[in-house]
Each structure stands twice: as structure tokens, then as C-alpha cells.
Design an enzyme around this catalytic site. Structure first.
Site, PDB file in Angstrom:
ATOM      1  N   CYS A   1       1.644   1.411   5.105  1.00  0.00           N
ATOM      2  CA  CYS A   1       1.372   0.013   4.757  1.00  0.00           C
ATOM      3  C   CYS A   1      -0.048  -0.416   5.131  1.00  0.00           C
ATOM      4  O   CYS A   1      -0.316  -1.607   5.310  1.00  0.00           O
ATOM      5  CB  CYS A   1       2.399  -0.918   5.396  1.00  0.00           C
TER       6      CYS A   1
ATOM      7  N   ARG B   1       0.836  -1.189   0.000  1.00  0.00           N
ATOM      8  CA  ARG B   1       0.000   0.000   0.000  1.00  0.00           C
ATOM      9  C   ARG B   1       0.876   1.246   0.000  1.00  0.00           C
ATOM     10  O   ARG B   1       1.876   1.295  -0.723  1.00  0.00           O
ATOM     11  CB  ARG B   1      -0.966  -0.085   1.181  1.00  0.00           C
TER      12      ARG B   1
END
Length: 225
Positions: free
Chosen positions: A180, A81
Site C-alpha cells: 500500500c 497501490r
């Protein structure tokens, strides 16, 4: 671009960029090198560097997790991410040919985690992996904190991207994102843990454990009980 080349391994070129490398420049060079490795016209590469401050979005990035785009934001083909790169962080790009090192992406990621854990251990930092969460963790003031991120992509069985370990990173710069995708998690650094933030020592420990990392790539992953 000024680089330091180390004669570390016959098959793998090892480069360290002493100056900050703009993220788009690094991505263009990495992509070109990966294509050349896949074509058999270039050696594999491990490239250590630092970036100017940026946020990068992996293939699973949720726009809601970009809280404050105070730095440039780049979409990237790696897994994961949002994460942050910036000065004081050791970024490592690995362009390795898994055709000859075992076509096992799970083993590659696990071996990379173990390589970084061993390296941090040489700096007297007890790091560990968390099942189901790719990256490197350690204890900071009694809490679990993330000290290293891993995000990779594999194309034609050649790896791209790699890892980022916080050495003397300005940790407040992570505040513009949910790192993340883990809102409850803290981030830390070698410096925050009270250790000497020495890039040279980290790099040397990484080099010293390269052979073990490559050996692990050739081993099958054991099924966890």
C-alpha cells in the site's frame, strides 16, 4: 466453480468460495456481475474467497514499490497501490448499488472500515482506522500493524473490489512489494496476533454485522472536527 450460497439478505446474494479462485477468473466474474447489477438484471453480491498468491497494482501503484515480482502481478482498476493476495487471506468483493444505498463514496469506505473493525472486535482483536490511510490497523507487539486492506472502484454507482483481511496469511509474501505504498508499516494477521485463525468465525461475525453496515451506508458522514 464450487460455491456456498447463504440466505443472508433478500436483496444481496452472499457467496463463499471454499476453493482458491484464480485472480483473473474472479475479476471477470466481478466485472460481469457489476455490469448486470447496474443494468438491473442481477442482485447485488458479496463474495468471500481466497486467491492463489498474486500481487495487484491499484491505480496509484508506483513501479518502484514492486521489489520482487515473485508472484504474478495484475493491474487492476481499484484505488490504492500494490497489495498481496494469497491463501489464508479473506478477500471480500462487494458489488453493491449505491444508487439505492446513498451516492457517497466516502461514506461507503468509512462504513466498510467500521464493518471490518466491528467484525475483528468480535474475534477479540482491537482494530482501528487511521485518518488519511485507508485500511484496518491493530497493535502487534507494541507496534501499529496493518491487518486489512481496502481498495474499491465505483462504476455507474455500483461498487467493485472490496477488502482483504489477513487471517492466516503467509506474511513473508508481502516482502515482494511495499504494501500500500507504506514502507515503514508492518503487516500482521489474526494468527500472528495469537488468535484462532478461523475463517468460519470471521465470516459469521461479518454476516452478523451486515445489517449495521447497510444502515451506515444510509447515514451522512459527519464532518470531523
Amino acid at each position: 466453480m464450487c460455491r456456498v450460497m447463504l440466505p443472508v439478505h433478500d436483496e444481496i446474494e452472499w457467496l463463499i468460495s471454499p476453493a482458491l479462485v484464480p485472480y483473473p477468473t474472479a475479476m471477470a466474474e466481478m466485472e460481469a456481475r457489476a455490469a448486470a447489477v447496474a443494468a438491473g438484471t442481477a442482485r447485488e453480491l458479496i463474495w468471500l474467497l481466497e486467491h492463489p498468491p498474486v500481487y495487484t497494482a491499484g491505480t496509484s501503484a508506483d513501479p518502484a514499490e514492486l521489489i520482487d515480482p515473485r508472484f504474478p502481478v495484475y493491474a487492476t482498476g481499484r484505488g490504492g497501490r500494490y497489495t498481496y493476495h494469497g491463501p489464508g487471506q479473506r478477500v471480500g468483493y462487494l458489488i453493491l448499488d449505491l444508487n439505492k444505498r446513498g451516492r457517497d463514496i466516502r461514506n461507503f469506505i468509512k462504513s466498510l472500515e467500521e464493518w471490518l473493525i466491528d467484525t475483528l472486535g468480535a474475534l477479540d482483536i482491537a482494530a482501528y482506522a487511521v485518518p488519511g490511510r485507508v485500511g484496518i490497523w491493530t497493535g502487534d507487539r507494541g507496534e501499529a500493524a496493518k491487518i486489512g486492506a481496502i481498495g474499491v472502484r465505483v462504476r455507474r454507482w455500483v461498487t467493485l473490489h472490496g477488502f482483504a483481511v489477513n487471517i492466516a496469511t503467509e506474511l513473508s509474501d508481502f516482502g515482494g512489494i511495499v504494501p500500500c505504498g507504506l514502507p515503514e508499516s508492518n503487516v500482521t494477521s489474526v494468527k500472528m496476533l495469537g488468535k484462532t485463525p478461523d475463517f468460519g468465525a470471521f465470516d459469521a461475525a461479518l454476516v452478523a454485522r451486515l445489517g449495521l453496515f447497510l444502515h451506515r451506508l444510509a447515514l451522512p458522514v459527519q464532518n470531523e472536527a
